[in-house]
Design a protein around this motif. Structure first.
Motif, PDB file in Angstrom:
ATOM      1  N   GLY A 195      95.164 -26.695 -83.568  1.00 57.53           N
ATOM      2  CA  GLY A 195      93.677 -26.548 -84.189  1.00 57.53           C
ATOM      3  C   GLY A 195      92.706 -27.938 -83.973  1.00 57.53           C
ATOM      4  N   GLY A 196      93.304 -29.051 -83.390  1.00 55.81           N
ATOM      5  CA  GLY A 196      92.338 -30.035 -83.089  1.00 55.81           C
ATOM      6  C   GLY A 196      92.742 -31.437 -83.946  1.00 55.81           C
ATOM      7  N   ILE A 197      92.012 -32.303 -83.851  1.00 54.62           N
ATOM      8  CA  ILE A 197      92.478 -33.649 -84.585  1.00 54.62           C
ATOM      9  C   ILE A 197      92.696 -33.403 -86.173  1.00 54.62           C
ATOM     10  CG2 ILE A 197      91.446 -35.812 -85.502  1.00 54.62           C
ATOM     11  CD1 ILE A 197      90.014 -35.851 -82.780  1.00 54.62           C
ATOM     12  N   ILE A 198      91.960 -32.580 -86.852  1.00 58.29           N
ATOM     13  CA  ILE A 198      92.228 -31.849 -88.156  1.00 58.29           C
ATOM     14  C   ILE A 198      92.616 -30.495 -88.137  1.00 58.29           C
ATOM     15  CG2 ILE A 198      91.358 -31.883 -90.272  1.00 58.29           C
ATOM     16  CD1 ILE A 198      89.533 -34.151 -89.729  1.00 58.29           C
TER      17      ILE A 198
END
Length: 304
Positions: A271-274
């Motif tokens: 889902g992305g960096i975080i």
């Protein structure tokens, strides 16, 4: 129904945008089978876009498979030379017709269909994966279970020469799991032969693994060689290793915490960096289909 052939590979980019994931997880017509409650209850708590398919690269590189090591990247790094041919599976125990069947025969007799199921790990992360497989009940019915068959025990391969993790007493090898007979016979319970239109990768449990979408991921045995119908509840490998943390049923339940962490939310892989955390849904979103299996049971006490 068309038989799934390993040579027929669908590119991941087709899956990623396919009708915007069947109209953003709506029940559009198609060959896919999606848990109705996964659509309704999950979308009520979070944006539907968060339930998009997990990228193939994450599905095949972020895995729990202790036979190859305890790190998430160990399976993909250490399993590539694992030999999955020839491969036989035995179905025996409390059956009238014991079966020994090769993977080639399995693929011939039980054509695979695509099912998008959400995989929820007890560690608190989740993925949405387009699996290829067929209902477990199809092969169990061929074996003709007797009236003594109350449970189904799954035994994975024992091969410490190829599986470095089995050289250490992390678990009682070979890996063992179990289901109640009605859970095993449920149409949502499948034997997996592939994912994302491809042959099942070694790191994901090739050549044959279990998928029980309303239970935590460790219930879905990998590299299965024996399916045994039994009268008494089997003790799974994790139950034996840590009975205060892992139990027989292990249905996804946000109201019951693991002794070391909460199960109320889950981290979406890829889902992305975080990676976002979303609310965990009861039975992983498949309650409409499977809640009736547990009528009258205390799901908090029976979690373990």
């Amino acid at each position: 129904m068309k038989k799934f052939k390993y040579s027929e590979i669908t590119p991941e980019n087709i899956y990623k945008n396919r009708r915007k994931f069947i109209k953003n997880m709506g029940l559009a017509a198609g060959s896919m089978f999606i848990g109705q409650n996964l659509v309704t209850s999950a979308s009520a708590n979070t944006n539907k876009e968060e339930l998009k398919l997990t990228d193939y690269r994450y599905v095949t590189t972020y895995n729990n498979y202790y036979e190859f090591g305890t790190g998430k990247s160990n399976p993909v790094e250490r399993s590539q030379k694992f030999k999955t041919t020839p491969w036989d599976v035995v179905i025996d125990g409390e059956v009238e017709n014991p079966i020994k069947i090769s993977m080639d025969e399995i693929l011939e007799m039980f054509p695979s269909e695509e099912r998008i199921y959400k995989l929820r790990c007890v560690e608190g992360w989740s993925m949405v994966i387009p699996w290829l497989g067929f209902p477990l009940n199809k092969i169990l019915k061929k074996a003709l279970p007797t009236n003594k068959a109350k449970f189904v025990k799954f035994i994975s391969v024992l091969d410490p020469e190829q599986m470095i993790g089995q050289r250490f007493p992390i678990l009682d090898w070979p890996y063992k799991e179990g289901l109640r007979i009605d859970e095993a016979m449920h149409d949502l319970t499948i034997l997996v032969t592939g994912l994302y239109g491809k042959k099942l990768p070694n790191q994901n449990g090739a050549p044959l693994r279990l998928m029980v979408p309303w239970k935590y991921g460790f219930k879905s045995s990998k590299a299965i060689v024996n399916i045994k119908l039994v009268e008494k509840m089997p003790t799974s490998s994790w139950m034996k290793a840590s009975p205060n943390e892992y139990g027989f049923y292990s249905n996804v339940n946000p109201t019951v915490d693991h002794p070391r962490w909460s199960q109320a939310t889950e981290r979406v892989i890829g889902g992305g960096i975080i990676s976002p955390r979303i609310p965990t849904t009861m039975f992983n979103g498949y309650g409409d289909e499977v809640a009736n299996l547990y009528t009258g049971m205390d799901l908090k006490k029976k979690f373990l």
